[in-house]
Structure formats: structure tokens, C-alpha cells
Design a protein around this motif. Sequence first.
Motif, PDB file in Angstrom:
ATOM      1  N   ASP A 141       0.970  -1.073  -0.176  1.00 13.29           N
ATOM      2  CA  ASP A 141      -0.118   0.080   0.123  1.00 13.29           C
ATOM      3  C   ASP A 141       0.960   1.178   0.027  1.00 13.29           C
ATOM      4  OD1 ASP A 141      -1.991  -1.613   0.142  1.00 13.29           O
ATOM      5  OD2 ASP A 141      -2.835  -0.943   2.058  1.00 13.29           O
ATOM      6  N   ASP A 194       0.179   4.120   1.495  1.00 15.52           N
ATOM      7  CA  ASP A 194      -0.063   4.640   2.703  1.00 15.52           C
ATOM      8  C   ASP A 194       1.031   4.285   3.814  1.00 15.52           C
ATOM      9  OD1 ASP A 194      -1.005   2.407   3.267  1.00 15.52           O
ATOM     10  OD2 ASP A 194      -3.110   3.047   3.526  1.00 15.52           O
ATOM     11  N   GLN A 253       0.949   1.594   5.496  1.00 17.49           N
ATOM     12  CA  GLN A 253       0.640   0.761   6.303  1.00 17.49           C
ATOM     13  C   GLN A 253       1.208  -0.658   6.534  1.00 17.49           C
ATOM     14  OE1 GLN A 253      -3.864   1.460   5.804  1.00 17.49           O
ATOM     15  NE2 GLN A 253      -3.819   1.519   8.022  1.00 17.49           N
ATOM     16  N   ARG A 257      -2.232   4.831   9.573  1.00 16.54           N
ATOM     17  CA  ARG A 257      -2.196   5.572   8.374  1.00 16.54           C
ATOM     18  C   ARG A 257      -1.984   6.752   8.784  1.00 16.54           C
ATOM     19  NH1 ARG A 257      -4.555   6.892   3.326  1.00 16.54           N
ATOM     20  NH2 ARG A 257      -5.289   4.846   2.301  1.00 16.54           N
TER      21      ARG A 257
HETATM   22 MG    MG Z   1      -4.325   1.557   4.083  1.00 16.01          MG
END
Ligand code: MG
Length: 318
Positions: free
Chosen positions: A93, A95, A97, A198
Amino acid sequence: MAVLSIVLPAYNEEQNVRNTVEVLSGLLEENQIEYELVFISDGSRDATFSEIQKAVKANPHIRGAEFSRNFGKEAAIFAGLELAGGDAVIVMDCDLQHPPSVIPQMWKLWQEGAEVVEGIKQSRGKEGLGYKLSAGLFYKIMSKLIKIDMNASSDFKLLDRKVVDVLLSLPERNTFFRALSFWAGFRTAPVYYEVQERQFGESKWSFFSLMKYAVTNVTSFSTFPLQMVTVLGVISILFSVVLFIQTLVRFLSGTAVEGFTTVILLILIIGGFLMLSLGIIGHYLARIYEEVKGRPKYIISKVTENVQGEVIGAWKRE
Ligand code: MG
Ligand code: UDP
């Protein structure tokens, strides 16, 4: 020297791109891993793609593409796999994470001969109750139906070039990346990680989008719901045999009741079963319909300058 490609699907992630590039390139350079970052902007409505283009100007290891509209994370992952040229490809991902700190570990396992390195979640990061309920329910249903522990597995994995080529050669449109790597087999090794929080922006999943994702993936990966229809049918037949005999005996012995309530209940139950079964069959029909149409999984509208190949509709490797 072997090259590691990292595929990063990004939907409205303008706040994350720069930070993600900094963190990943820093980490990979520090570990002396030859790399490329492949960003796929999934029809973002914010400045995600121009952020990617900016990043490309500053760092030639980065490449990116933009979809013509939002096609979903699955499509973005597959576009990324298509664009990626590395000997091993990590999907994560954008972001962060999925903690970048386990990347060197994945890389090491790959060098030691693992062809698939599965990221296994130790615990989900801090997320809202609604999300937990929907994601929890989703993973429970999924795990039961496709016999893979969905609660722990994720899209965070490393795939060897061989595996990437296998996945790209699959003709199906409704892919389910997370389960496909299990399906494909190959020598697999796990790494364990904690889901991070996040930092910027918010999760793109709503309760309903998760449910839709669940139904689509279950029907594109398992025929169990269809078999359930048969089971329901068998149960109703058994039930109706009992009722049939009972009704006949009562009629013959002259004690037949008016039974209006029974009739209403039976109609409701059978009607419910029938509609449910039709619905389930309908979902499979929908999947078949989508497959038969044979449309591409995604349409790329723009690529960064350093991406070779032609962009008319869907990008194709040269
Ligand atoms: Mg995420
Ligand atoms: N994503 C995407 N297309 C979508 C939704 C999400 O490419 O339609 C990307 C998103 O940008 C992120 C990743 O998929 O990189 C995971 O999404 P998100 O963080 O919203 O999900 P969560 O981490 O909450 O499961």
C-alpha cells in the motif's frame, strides 16, 4: 544485479506519495538494493499523478501510470505488475501501512530461494469499530469459503518474476490477488508484520465497498455458494416429504385442518429460498458476463515519460 520492483497502488494519495518515495528510496539505498518504484494512480481525483510525475523528475528509479477512472485496487495491482520490470516484485500500500522495514527481510528470503514471500499480519493497526466489524466479517466469510486464512494474509507480498508472469498470463478479469498467489503455489515463505497506522488521508473502504469486494471475490474464487443452493434444495425436499406425508395422513383420516397459516409460511419460506438461490446464481452469471465481454481490467490514460510502450487505451509491454 537483481532489481526489486515495488508496486504501489494509489487512489487519492497526494499526501502520501512524496513521503512514501522518501522512505522507500532511503531504505533501499541504505540496504544497497537495486530498485524501481511503480506507482499506479487508480483514477485519482486529486493531485496524486502530478505528485508521481514530480517524484519521477527527482528520481529516475520511479515510474508511474494513471488510470482513466477508478478501476479498484485489484486492477491497480495488476497494472503495476504489468509495468514492473524487476526480478522480484513487492506489492504494498502506498500509505505505508505495510511497514517498509520488512522489505529487506523479504528481499533476503527471495535471495535464499523463496519464490513468494507472504506478508502475514500480526494485528491490524488502530482502526475504527465499524471498519473492524466489516473487515472482520468480510475476512471470516472469505476464510471459510476459500479455505485461506484471510485474517492474516494481505496484499503485501513479494513475488518472483516467474510468479508475476504466471499471474499476468491468467486470462480472467475478476482477479483476487491476495488468494491467487496461494493458488499459484511456488515455494512460499512468510514474513510477519504489524499493520501501521495511516499517517495521511483516510481509508478508501466503506462498509458497502468492502461487502461488494467480498461478494465479488467470493464469487470469482469459489463455487461454494452455488453448492449451497443445492443443499438448500435438498433440505426443502426432505422437509416437503415430511409435510406431504403428514398432510396426506390427516386428509385421509378426515382431520385435515384449514392450514391457511401453514400455506402462508410455506410460500414465504420457499419464496425466500428461491430468491436467494436466484440471487446467488445471478452473481455467478454476472461474473460470467463480465468475463465473456472480455474488456481489459483497466485503462491507462497517462504514463510518466520514462515508461516505454504505447498508451492507447491499455498500456502494452513492447
Ligand atoms: Mg491503508
Ligand atoms: N487503493 C486503490 N484503489 C482503490 C482503493 C484503494 O488503489 O479504489 C489503494 C490505496 O491508495 C492504498 C491501498 O489501495 O494504497 C489500500 O487502501 P486503503 O489504505 O484505503 O485501505 P486500508 O489500508 O484501509 O485497508
